[in-house]
Design an enzyme around this catalytic site. Sequence first.
Site, PDB file in Angstrom:
ATOM      1  N   CYS A  34      19.553  54.051  54.734  1.00  0.00           N
ATOM      2  CA  CYS A  34      19.989  54.687  53.355  1.00  0.00           C
ATOM      3  C   CYS A  34      20.350  55.941  54.002  1.00  0.00           C
ATOM      4  O   CYS A  34      19.197  56.778  54.607  1.00  0.00           O
ATOM      5  CB  CYS A  34      19.019  54.818  52.457  1.00  0.00           C
ATOM      6  SG  CYS A  34      19.166  55.878  50.901  1.00  0.00           S
TER       7      CYS A  34
ATOM      8  N   CYS B 100      27.343  56.709  52.035  1.00  0.00           N
ATOM      9  CA  CYS B 100      26.095  55.982  51.464  1.00  0.00           C
ATOM     10  C   CYS B 100      26.533  54.452  51.730  1.00  0.00           C
ATOM     11  O   CYS B 100      27.483  53.884  51.750  1.00  0.00           O
ATOM     12  CB  CYS B 100      26.240  56.309  49.907  1.00  0.00           C
ATOM     13  SG  CYS B 100      25.474  55.337  48.705  1.00  0.00           S
TER      14      CYS B 100
HETATM   15  N1  DGL Z   1      22.217  53.666  50.010  1.00  0.00           N
HETATM   16  C1  DGL Z   1      21.693  54.997  49.644  1.00  0.00           C
HETATM   17  C2  DGL Z   1      22.380  56.053  50.534  1.00  0.00           C
HETATM   18  O1  DGL Z   1      22.781  55.616  51.554  1.00  0.00           O
HETATM   19  C3  DGL Z   1      21.856  55.232  48.259  1.00  0.00           C
HETATM   20  C4  DGL Z   1      21.782  56.290  47.556  1.00  0.00           C
HETATM   21  C5  DGL Z   1      20.995  56.475  46.442  1.00  0.00           C
HETATM   22  O2  DGL Z   1      19.933  55.922  46.018  1.00  0.00           O
HETATM   23  O3  DGL Z   1      21.268  57.433  45.544  1.00  0.00           O
HETATM   24  O4  DGL Z   1      22.576  57.220  50.347  1.00  0.00           O
END
Ligand code: DGL
Length: 246
Positions: free
Chosen positions: A69, A175
């Site tokens: 993430c 993301c």
């Molecule tokens: N997959 C997360 C990222 O890479 C999601 C973001 C979130 O939860 O706002 O930032």
Amino acid sequence: MIGVIDSGVGGVSVLREIIKRGINAKFIYYSDSVNNPYGDKSDIEVYSIVKKIVEYLLNMGCITIVIACNTASAICVKRLRIEYPDILFIAIEPAYKMVYDYNREGKTLVMATEGTIKSEKFLALYNKYNNHKTILLPCKGLAELIEEGNEDKINQYLVNKLNKYKDIDNVVLGCTHYPLIKNNIKNIIGEVKFFDGSLGVSWELIRQLKKRGITFDNKSYSVEFIDSSGDISKKMRFRNLLNNIL
Ligand code: DGL
């Protein structure tokens, strides 16, 4: 055992690349959909959420943790490495250096959460490799829509957000949820070069495992999926995504 953390199913795009490299480990994928989105939360909140997940994964026997993430990586990894010096943390970041390496003359759009774009870690990367043709585009709410999986809502969001960027050459998917909607993005802005951090993470993991002499002697990999909401449909979606993209 290797733990993989994301605020939902998006990190499957990272796990896919890791599995493709042939690492025959037992993976525990922790999808924290209860706390999605991380991108709108304060640094303190994100850190305390991620620390609890790290503790959980360590108790399960993980010795390596991949933060799949961008938002959690940007906010937490520096501190986690200090607090848990014996644990190997591999952290994703937006693939902005890859743009510099492969297509630095191109007009570039960086799509990411607000949390990632505002972070010190990302700004350092941006300042180092800035090609002066880059637009930073925080995509508030997009990771939630992808997590929800509603195509109509995703397409509507993208039309509103991306319509004015039809002359873009490079898109950084900053993301881990965004690689899941590459085709939706392409349908709006046309052919572009996509860059995401999952490839870099997978190679960095291999490098660091080798350096530390960590090996896995299983015949093949296995993946245990845990979602903080306990919602069984998340597991099915995750399995489908993993099988479709492998
Ligand atoms: N997959 C997360 C990222 O890479 C999601 C973001 C979130 O939860 O706002 O930032």
